[in-house]
Write a protein that holds these residues in place. Structure first.
Motif, mmCIF file in Angstrom:
data_model
loop_
_atom_site.group_PDB
_atom_site.id
_atom_site.type_symbol
_atom_site.label_atom_id
_atom_site.label_comp_id
_atom_site.label_asym_id
_atom_site.label_seq_id
_atom_site.Cartn_x
_atom_site.Cartn_y
_atom_site.Cartn_z
ATOM 1 N N THR A 1 0.575 -0.972 0.119
ATOM 2 C CA THR A 1 0.062 0.118 0.081
ATOM 3 C C THR A 1 0.868 1.294 -0.157
ATOM 4 O O THR A 1 0.429 2.327 -0.336
ATOM 5 C CB THR A 1 -1.012 0.116 1.151
ATOM 6 O OG1 THR A 1 -0.021 -0.091 2.467
ATOM 7 C CG2 THR A 1 -1.882 -1.116 1.074
ATOM 8 N N LYS A 2 1.864 1.212 0.538
ATOM 9 C CA LYS A 2 3.223 2.417 0.561
ATOM 10 C C LYS A 2 4.074 2.310 -0.798
ATOM 11 O O LYS A 2 4.753 3.238 -0.831
ATOM 12 C CB LYS A 2 3.727 2.276 1.687
ATOM 13 C CG LYS A 2 3.055 2.435 2.974
ATOM 14 C CD LYS A 2 3.600 2.555 4.362
ATOM 15 C CE LYS A 2 3.227 2.900 5.546
ATOM 16 N NZ LYS A 2 2.635 4.539 5.454
ATOM 17 N N SER A 3 3.927 1.296 -1.587
ATOM 18 C CA SER A 3 4.672 1.181 -2.860
ATOM 19 C C SER A 3 4.550 2.512 -3.686
ATOM 20 O O SER A 3 3.259 2.917 -3.946
ATOM 21 C CB SER A 3 4.679 0.131 -3.563
ATOM 22 O OG SER A 3 4.877 -1.078 -2.685
ATOM 23 N N GLY A 4 5.537 2.833 -4.329
ATOM 24 C CA GLY A 4 5.375 4.052 -5.192
ATOM 25 C C GLY A 4 6.744 3.841 -6.271
ATOM 26 O O GLY A 4 7.733 3.067 -6.241
ATOM 27 N N HIS A 5 7.049 5.196 -6.747
ATOM 28 C CA HIS A 5 8.343 5.265 -7.548
ATOM 29 C C HIS A 5 9.216 6.515 -7.051
ATOM 30 O O HIS A 5 8.711 7.304 -6.233
ATOM 31 C CB HIS A 5 7.870 5.752 -8.961
ATOM 32 C CG HIS A 5 7.099 4.751 -9.752
ATOM 33 N ND1 HIS A 5 7.792 3.616 -10.004
ATOM 34 C CD2 HIS A 5 5.987 4.709 -9.851
ATOM 35 C CE1 HIS A 5 6.854 2.676 -10.804
ATOM 36 N NE2 HIS A 5 5.683 3.481 -10.580
ATOM 37 N N PHE A 6 10.721 6.344 -7.190
ATOM 38 C CA PHE A 6 11.507 7.210 -6.769
ATOM 39 C C PHE A 6 11.414 8.572 -7.365
ATOM 40 O O PHE A 6 11.643 8.923 -8.560
ATOM 41 C CB PHE A 6 12.804 6.523 -6.694
ATOM 42 C CG PHE A 6 13.869 7.475 -6.294
ATOM 43 C CD1 PHE A 6 14.075 7.638 -4.895
ATOM 44 C CD2 PHE A 6 14.662 8.092 -7.088
ATOM 45 C CE1 PHE A 6 15.180 8.392 -4.241
ATOM 46 C CE2 PHE A 6 15.857 8.992 -6.769
ATOM 47 C CZ PHE A 6 15.924 9.081 -5.252
#
Length: 302
Positions: free
Chosen positions: A202-207
């Motif tokens: 749920t906290k995953s994203g992109h740099f």
């Protein structure tokens, strides 16, 4: 105004060489910096180099280097004697080896530099070296001397130029076992791991570095602004995080909270149906309707 080169010299691959310039790729010049002041006078406090025993100030020309071999006993070295350690080819980065970039442990990575050709004369030779490194898909290793110290430098293409990263020597990297061996072996259940993985998802994203915020720097700016305008400074004490008594319960509550926050975030982005700030005038418009109704009733009564 163009930045000033930190280092000028030559880059050489076998018999091909070209003049280059190195520029630090990072800067902390924009950060807020403070001076030390005498609170009684408001004047700056300066440091002077004094003899430890006599207390007399020592001129820079009379200061030499000393290596402490035991308490209070030093091996003294004059500037001329220090020259005996001068490294040859202090103005040359000679590419000695090519290695896969993934083999370079991040613990060894130190400071990054931008490398560009120095003038048009060596631009073609620079391009040849850059493109050769790029086609091989490897990282070039060489040596560079900054302020009498020799450093290993890793080179790889970046845009139209090269990026050089100085690498630490093995004696500069501490052994991880001295720290990690003390960590106890804990058994993690499948339920705990599943909940933790859910939180990660749920906290995953992109740099995205552009979204990084230096909260301390912003707080300093706000503090200085208040102080400059004579506003009262209120110290807010931070609360310590509560101790986790039941790990499983904490994981469940965290997973639930993060899932809810994630859904709300997607809803705003997808349809823009929620506003971050209240719409001004909406409440007043509703309030205006009520008086109109009462006015109509009064007219009927009359």
């Amino acid at each position: 105004m163009a930045p000033r080169a930190y280092w000028r010299g030559y880059l050489r691959l076998s018999l091909v060489s070209c003049p280059i310039q190195l520029f630090p790729a990072t800067s902390e010049r924009e950060k807020i910096r403070f001076h030390q002041l005498n609170k009684e006078t408001g004047n700056r406090v300066r440091y002077r180099k004094v003899d430890e025993d006599t207390g007399d100030e020592v001129e820079q020309a009379d200061i030499i280097k000393g290596y402490e071999v035991e308490k209070g006993r030093y091996i003294q070295l004059t500037p001329d004697e220090m020259e005996a350690t001068a490294i040859e080819s202090t103005r040359m980065i000679d590419i000695e080896q090519f290695v896969p970039g993934k083999e370079i442990d991040e613990l060894y990575v130190a400071d990054p530099y931008y490398i560009v050709p120095d003038g048009e004369v060596g631009a073609q030779a620079f391009a040849v070296i850059r493109d050769a490194i790029k086609q091989e898909g490897m990282v070039a290793l060489g040596r560079v001397v900054f302020t009498s110290r020799e450093h290993i430098i890793a080179l790889k293409p970046r845009g139209k130029g090269l990026m050089g990263v100085t690498l630490r020597y093995p004696y500069e990297v501490r052994n991880e076992k001295e720290y990690f061996d003390q960590i106890p072996d804990e058994k993690v259940t499948k339920d705990m791991l599943d909940l933790a993985r859910h939180i990660v998802e749920t906290k995953s994203g992109h740099f995205q570095p552009s979204k990084f915020e230096d909260h301390y720097e912003e707080a300093l700016k706000a503090l200085l602004n208040k102080k400059q305008h004579g506003q009262k400074i209120v110290v807010v004490k931070g609360k310590e995080p509560s101790k986790v008594i039941n790990l499983m319960d904490a994981l469940r509550r965290s997973a639930k909270a993060d899932t809810t926050a994630s859904k709300r975030g997607r809803k705003r982005v997808a349809g823009q149906t929620e506003m971050l700030f209240p719409i001004q005038g909406k409440k007043s418009a509703q309030a205006d309707k009520k008086p109109m109704r009462s006015t109509v009733r009064k007219r009927k009564a009359s």
